[in-house]
Design an enzyme around this catalytic site. Structure first.
Site, PDB file in Angstrom:
ATOM      1  N   ASP A 192       0.825  -1.212   0.000  1.00  0.00           N
ATOM      2  CA  ASP A 192       0.000   0.000   0.000  1.00  0.00           C
ATOM      3  C   ASP A 192       0.854   1.255   0.000  1.00  0.00           C
ATOM      4  O   ASP A 192       2.022   1.236   0.397  1.00  0.00           O
ATOM      5  CB  ASP A 192      -0.924   0.017   1.224  1.00  0.00           C
ATOM      6  CG  ASP A 192      -0.142  -0.071   2.534  1.00  0.00           C
ATOM      7  OD1 ASP A 192       0.600  -1.061   2.719  1.00  0.00           O
ATOM      8  OD2 ASP A 192      -0.229   0.865   3.364  1.00  0.00           O
ATOM      9  N   GLU A 259       0.088  -0.954   5.761  1.00  0.00           N
ATOM     10  CA  GLU A 259       1.078  -0.459   6.712  1.00  0.00           C
ATOM     11  C   GLU A 259       0.835   1.014   6.998  1.00  0.00           C
ATOM     12  O   GLU A 259       0.988   1.476   8.126  1.00  0.00           O
ATOM     13  CB  GLU A 259       2.482  -0.674   6.132  1.00  0.00           C
ATOM     14  CG  GLU A 259       3.604  -0.466   7.129  1.00  0.00           C
ATOM     15  CD  GLU A 259       4.072   0.974   7.224  1.00  0.00           C
ATOM     16  OE1 GLU A 259       4.800   1.295   8.166  1.00  0.00           O
ATOM     17  OE2 GLU A 259       3.694   1.797   6.356  1.00  0.00           O
ATOM     18  N   HIS A 570       5.687  10.276   1.379  1.00  0.00           N
ATOM     19  CA  HIS A 570       4.460  10.873   1.927  1.00  0.00           C
ATOM     20  C   HIS A 570       4.291  12.325   1.507  1.00  0.00           C
ATOM     21  O   HIS A 570       3.683  13.116   2.231  1.00  0.00           O
ATOM     22  CB  HIS A 570       4.439  10.828   3.467  1.00  0.00           C
ATOM     23  CG  HIS A 570       4.351   9.439   4.020  1.00  0.00           C
ATOM     24  ND1 HIS A 570       3.704   9.153   5.186  1.00  0.00           N
ATOM     25  CD2 HIS A 570       4.810   8.258   3.572  1.00  0.00           C
ATOM     26  CE1 HIS A 570       3.790   7.851   5.434  1.00  0.00           C
ATOM     27  NE2 HIS A 570       4.457   7.294   4.453  1.00  0.00           N
TER      28      HIS A 570
END
Ligand SMILES: *[C@@H]1O[C@H](CO)[C@@H](O)[C@H](O)[C@H]1NC(C)=O
Ligand SMILES: *[C@@H]1O[C@H](CO)[C@@H](O)[C@H](O)[C@H]1NC(C)=O
Ligand SMILES: *[C@@H]1O[C@H](CO)[C@@H](O)[C@H](O)[C@H]1NC(C)=O
Ligand SMILES: *[C@@H]1O[C@H](CO)[C@@H](O)[C@H](O)[C@H]1NC(C)=O
Length: 602
Positions: A192, A259, A570
């Site tokens: 993911d 995760e 991110h």
């Protein structure tokens, strides 16, 4: 990458006079270091034990005195930060050479880059609010797509290894070794990725799910975190299969699905599967994604994480009688809660550089091995081993030198939620705040709870509140005749003690990992070669909480350099330097080969 016993692992297990089993040169160099340590240790023991010296030294494990949590011999070991020699896969020397030559070729590289690019193009985003697999097939469809894709890129893994699925989409590959008495190695990663915020799409140099290779970087969400780990570990295994490698020790790859939202669907299912099939403590070593390496003070330091902070969200609730606000008490429950919060923030957790903390060990390693650390800092670091005043000075110094110092050493607190009051003419009857904590590796949930209660209790008593602190009678004060009540509790069943610390210096798995890292560095295929010095130091990091029972030797480490990522994970413009991916593949190859025939692992 998404974060009980504190330093016990370190304290219990690093006392063996264990000889590193790297190559011969390694043995010699290490022996030198160890002789120095041994001499000092011997002197300490002469003092401490008198005539028992001989028997104490000959026992393989020296027991520590409880009143002396960091004894001199451990301090010596920490301070020396012993390094093993680069570990060549000598049992598979020719095979490694063949693979290393193959990895150097353009065909191999372009194929690997495209494997990652293709994986990035499947948008396996997970949201915080996600229905479990099976309840929302539409949402989980990309994971099926990714599986189909992986079959096309890694055909040998799919035809020759056992493939199991846990909770529908987590993947577990098992490569059976010929010697069943050896504990398998476990490599974990995840499928993911964090979502791309649609409004940021225009800021990406290349579209976020393009998987585009521009000659230097491979672009897109997941290229760093963690599809690079997934693709690199699978590429290493597939390449070993294609070269006809037959392992003695079994190899297991486990690949999670959520995760980035805490692993509640993936990592838990993987854990349950692995515990059922292999049992507790059944793996010799676990390498999960985590810290990488970076240049610091003139050397490149790798910091595999061996410790992980704990967590607690404290709910602090004040209840007082309601009523019309035309006849208010001196303090409403909102006023009281505000004062309690102010009190907490006035007394933040001291950073407390502790000698048994992992960060302190990392600093010792830097002082020992970094060529261009300032002499005064180096001296302060060394003096602080024995001198408490120097330790306090060092604490202040580190805050200046390391921006990450405070968050990585101590327990942190952050008041993140406040809730109270319903109407402007009604007294608030019940109000609460949530205070998030990350607990230092050397501390614990119970230590934090006791400290929290001791800070807010005196003020609560002044406000005439009875206190229920975490349901613990010793911390509470339940006078019946009170104006109101303060209740402290774990807000979301969040309590998590810091992870057991993975044993480091003098322990086989640490030495195997370090030696493999150093060998990968020493033989790196980067185009820009430098004469850099490399070393390995223990680091702190992320979340493997579901895997604790599978092995004592958990390392959170991705062999990637800080400068291999274009802009971090991110965030917008996630991209990985293609040469970094190559080194990651080489690292997994070296690690697998080194793990195969070794007495450093069980
Ligand atoms: C670390 O050392 C401190 C004292 O410096 C001690 O209070 C604490 O219990 C130790 N932690 C562990 C896990 O040994
Ligand atoms: C794959 O498995 C088949 C059948 O067991 C075997 O003949 C073949 O050698 C294996 N291939 C590799 C690359 O291990
Ligand atoms: C605390 O509050 C109770 C209930 O209102 C009251 O009876 C008591 O006298 C108060 N105690 C103090 C010390 O103010
Ligand atoms: C590990 O196993 C023990 C006993 O089986 C269990 O009580 C404990 O909760 C497990 N710990 C974790 C972190 O799963």
């Amino acid at each position: 990458m998404g974060d009980s016993k504190g330093a016990h692992g370190l304290l219990d297990s690093n006392l063996t006079e264990h000889e590193p089993k790297a190559n011969e040169a390694g043995k010699k160099r290490n022996l030198g270091l160890r002789l120095v340590a041994l001499a000092i240790l011997f002197a300490c023991f002469l003092n401490a034990l008198g005539s028992n010296v001989h028997s104490a030294l000959s026992s393989s494990k020296l027991k520590l005195n409880d009143e002396d949590p960091v004894s001199d011999n451990i301090l010596e070991e920490i301070s020396a930060c012993p390094q093993v020699e680069p570990t060549e896969p000598s049992a598979h020397k020719e095979l490694f050479q063949e693979l290393d030559d193959l990895i150097r070729t353009n065909d191999f590289r372009l194929h690997a880059y495209e494997s990652l690019g293709g994986a990035v193009r499947v948008p396996t985003e997970t949201q915080d609010e996600e229905k479990p697999p099976g309840e929302d097939p539409e949402q989980w469809k990309p994971f099926e797509e990714l599986h189909e894709y992986l079959k096309t890129r890694f055909p040998l893994m799919h035809s020759n290894l056992t493939v199991a699925k846990a909770n529908s989409y987590s993947l577990i590959f098992h490569w059976q070794g010929s010697d069943e008495s050896l504990k398998p190695i476990l490599l974990t990663s995840h499928q993911d990725v964090v979502p791309v915020e649609p409004e940021t799409t225009s800021q990406w140099v290349r579209p976020p799910f393009s998987g585009y290779f521009d000659g230097e970087y491979i672009w897109g969400r997941g290229s760093c975190d963690d599809k690079s780990g997934l693709i690199a570990s699978m590429t290493a295994v597939e390449t070993l299969l294609s070269a006809g490698f037959q392992p003695e020790r079994s190899i297991v790859l486990a690949i999670g699905i959520d995760e980035e939202r805490g692993g509640t669907y993936g990592a838990t299912a993987i854990r349950d599967y692995l515990l059922k099939v292999y049992g507790e403590n059944s793996f010799s070593i676990l390498v999960d994604e985590g810290n990488g390496y970076s240049e610091r003070f003139g050397a490149v330091v790798s910091t595999p994480a061996v410790a992980e902070k704990g967590k607690l969200d404290v709910r602090m609730q004040v209840s007082t009688p309601g009523g019309h606000s035309s006849r208010p008490p001196k303090h409403t429950s909102i006023g009281m809660l505000s004062r309690l919060i102010t009190e907490l923030e006035a007394k933040p957790h001291p950073t407390n550089l502790r000698r048994n903390g992992t960060f302190y060990q990392k600093v010792q390693c830097l002082a020992e091995h970094s060529p261009s650390i300032s002499p005064s800092l180096r001296k302060l670091v060394k003096t602080s081993l024995k001198d408490d005043k120097a330790l306090s000075e060092l604490e202040i110094e580190l805050e200046k030198v390391f921006p990450e110092y405070e968050p990585s050493t101590g327990t942190t607190q952050a008041v993140d939620i406040i809730h109270g009051g319903v109407k402007s003419n009604a007294l608030p009857e019940q109000v609460h705040a949530i205070v998030n904590h990350r607990i230092a590796d050397y501390s614990s949930v119970s230590e934090l709870e006791a400290r929290f209660a001791s800070i807010v209790s005196p003020l609560a008593k002044k406000f005439n509140l009875s206190i229920d602190a975490f349901g613990d009678d010793e911390l509470s004060d339940s006078s019946k005749n009170s104006f109101g009540q303060l209740v402290l509790s774990d807000a979301f069943e969040s309590a998590l003690n810091p992870a057991p610390v993975t044993p480091t210096f003098g322990n086989g798995p640490w030495e195997l990992l370090s030696g493999s890292i150093l060998f990968t560095f020493a033989t790196n295929q980067r185009s820009a070669k430098t004469d850099e010095k490399y070393f390995v130091a223990p680091g702190l990091a992320l979340d493997t909480r579901y895997y604790w029972n599978l092995t004592k030797h958990i390392f959170r480490y991705s062999h990637l350099g800080a400068s291999d990522s274009y802009n971090g994970a991110h965030t917008v413009n996630e991209a990985i330097r293609a040469e970094g991916l190559v080194e990651l593949i080489r690292f997994f190859t070296v690690l697998i080969l080194n793990s195969d025939k070794t007495d450093l692992l069980d």
